[in-house]
Design an enzyme around this catalytic site. Structure first.
Site, mmCIF file in Angstrom:
data_model
loop_
_atom_site.group_PDB
_atom_site.id
_atom_site.type_symbol
_atom_site.label_atom_id
_atom_site.label_comp_id
_atom_site.label_asym_id
_atom_site.label_seq_id
_atom_site.Cartn_x
_atom_site.Cartn_y
_atom_site.Cartn_z
ATOM 1 N N SER A 1 0.798 -1.239 0.000
ATOM 2 C CA SER A 1 0.000 0.000 0.000
ATOM 3 C C SER A 1 0.822 1.277 0.000
ATOM 4 O O SER A 1 0.249 2.373 -0.011
ATOM 5 C CB SER A 1 -0.952 0.008 1.201
ATOM 6 N N LYS B 1 -0.116 3.818 -2.537
ATOM 7 C CA LYS B 1 -1.148 4.837 -2.379
ATOM 8 C C LYS B 1 -0.574 6.239 -2.196
ATOM 9 O O LYS B 1 -1.306 7.227 -2.323
ATOM 10 C CB LYS B 1 -2.068 4.453 -1.220
ATOM 11 N N SER C 1 -6.113 3.060 4.482
ATOM 12 C CA SER C 1 -5.576 2.259 3.376
ATOM 13 C C SER C 1 -6.672 1.525 2.613
ATOM 14 O O SER C 1 -6.505 0.372 2.200
ATOM 15 C CB SER C 1 -4.548 1.249 3.902
ATOM 16 N N LYS D 1 2.857 6.543 5.318
ATOM 17 C CA LYS D 1 1.963 5.446 4.908
ATOM 18 C C LYS D 1 2.533 4.081 5.305
ATOM 19 O O LYS D 1 3.729 3.837 5.184
ATOM 20 C CB LYS D 1 1.778 5.486 3.380
#
Length: 391
Positions: free
Chosen positions: A63, A66, A118, A226
């Site tokens: 992720s 992202k 997420s 993140k």
């Protein structure tokens, strides 16, 4: 030569080597390791890589993808856009906001769900809204990667799910991407948010989203970025923190002890590579009649400060830059490596704010600055129009 003299000479020689070796070691920060398969530490403002471990190795990034999804959406769309959730987005596997097909939400709120929780459903909905389709959005992601200079990255989806071996990046590339994205105020505001409440059109209660990034509570000054995990990528993390005006970014890929590693790397970076002011705005530049248009700082080891040199370069009077007020450029180097450039202007140039001039004994009115900015913008637009190809 007697044996005694020879032995004394060798001892003296060995002592000298020991002193030189100690001095060389002192010129470098103490070594630091991580549990990560790949890692990177960079200074956001300068982009200097302070630490790298297999930094250019292409790897699955889960992720962390992202980060790219968010910055492309922020730059290419309006936060007030209303995003409609498709059946494909609502059915996306993995971490989710539990959005329903047909549900509508502002792009701004969906970005919070993307980065704090997420949500893979949010990632898909954003991609379809901004890029027309997931595939179209992937094209935009790779175009942005090329623009930023990510040489070891390729994106095929907006979520980071293990759908293709052709979806990858590297620790160094992700550090560069995070540094680029953190310079966007909207992105910075989103990733530093610990909790947010968002209207829920399907229920009487609001969504309450807490950030999965534990670094925001573990490290003083942490302000992003993140988390990520898939079965193939393992634990991945990008974190950032700001102390004394210096923002650092850490990336770890496949790291089972990422919270501890990020804490140690951030502390190590701040201790050994502080941001050192090298030039003040309005400061006179030796050997020229000009002053620096802006300040310049750079992360340096203590032994590197005396190795920074500067070389002024004047523009011809008839050049476009000179007509726009820039009289030259000051090139700053660490050893033989260029680390930055600063425009040079006249001490009385309206390009310097009145407050900055006053600090150095110069005077200018706000009207002067406003007039200069308007004229400069108009001239630049006219030049671009003349140089642009016809349509």
């Amino acid at each position: 030569m007697s044996k005694r003299i020879w032995v004394s000479g060798m001892l003296a020689f060995l002592c000298m080597l020991n002193v030189l070796g100690t001095a060389a070691l002192a010129a470098e920060p103490p070594a630091i390791g991580t549990n990560a398969e790949a890692a990177a530490l960079v200074d956001v403002k300068s982009g200097r890589v302070l630490y790298s471990k297999r930094g250019d190795r292409p790897m699955r990034i889960a992720s962390l993808t992202k980060i790219m999804t968010a910055i492309v959406a922020i730059e290419e769309s309006k936060l007030t856009d209303i995003v409609k959730v498709s059946t494909r987005a609502a059915g996306k596997e993995g971490s989710s906001l539990y959005l329903k097909a047909g549900q509508e939400m502002s792009l701004k709120h969906m970005l919070y769900g993307l980065m704090l929780r997420s949500g893979n459903d949010a990632a898909t909905a954003i991609a379809e809204h901004v890029g027309g389709s997931v595939e179209g959005f992937a094209v935009m992601m790779n175009r942005k990667a090329e623009q930023i200079g990510l040489d070891h990255s390729n994106f095929t989806n907006p979520s980071g799910l293990d759908e293709s071996a052709d979806h990858y990046s590297s620790a160094n590339d992700l550090a560069k991407l995070a540094a680029y994205s953190l310079k966007n105020p909207t992105f910075q505001e989103i990733v530093q948010t610990k909790m947010i409440k968002v209207p829920n059109p399907n229920e009487s209660w609001e969504y309450t989203w807490f950030n999965k990034n534990k670094m925001l509570g573990l490290f003083d000054g942490a302000d992003g970025v993140k988390t990520g995990y898939t079965k193939l990528a393992k634990r991945c993390l990008v974190s950032s923190a700001t102390r004394n005006g210096q923002q650092l970014v850490v990336v770890t890929l496949n790291d089972g002890d990422d919270w501890a590693d990020h804490t140690r790397l951030l502390r190590w970076g701040y201790e050994h590579y502080p941001l050192v002011p090298l030039l003040k705005k309005g400061q006179a530049v030796e050997g020229t009649p000009y002053v620096a248009e802006r300040e310049f700082s750079y992360p340096l080891l203590s032994v590197e400060k005396d190795r920074v040199t500067s070389e002024p370069e004047s523009f011809p009077l008839e050049s476009l830059d000179a007509r726009l007020g820039e009289k030259g450029t000051l090139r700053l180097k660490l050893d033989d490596r260029l680390i930055g450039t600063v425009p040079l202007v006249d001490p009385a140039s309206p390009r310097l704010k009145a407050a900055d001039k006053a600090a150095f004994g110069f005077q200018a009115t706000d009207a002067d600055v406003t007039a200069w900015n308007a004229w400069s913008l108009s001239l630049r637009k006219a030049i671009r129009a003349m140089l642009s190809p016809g349509v």
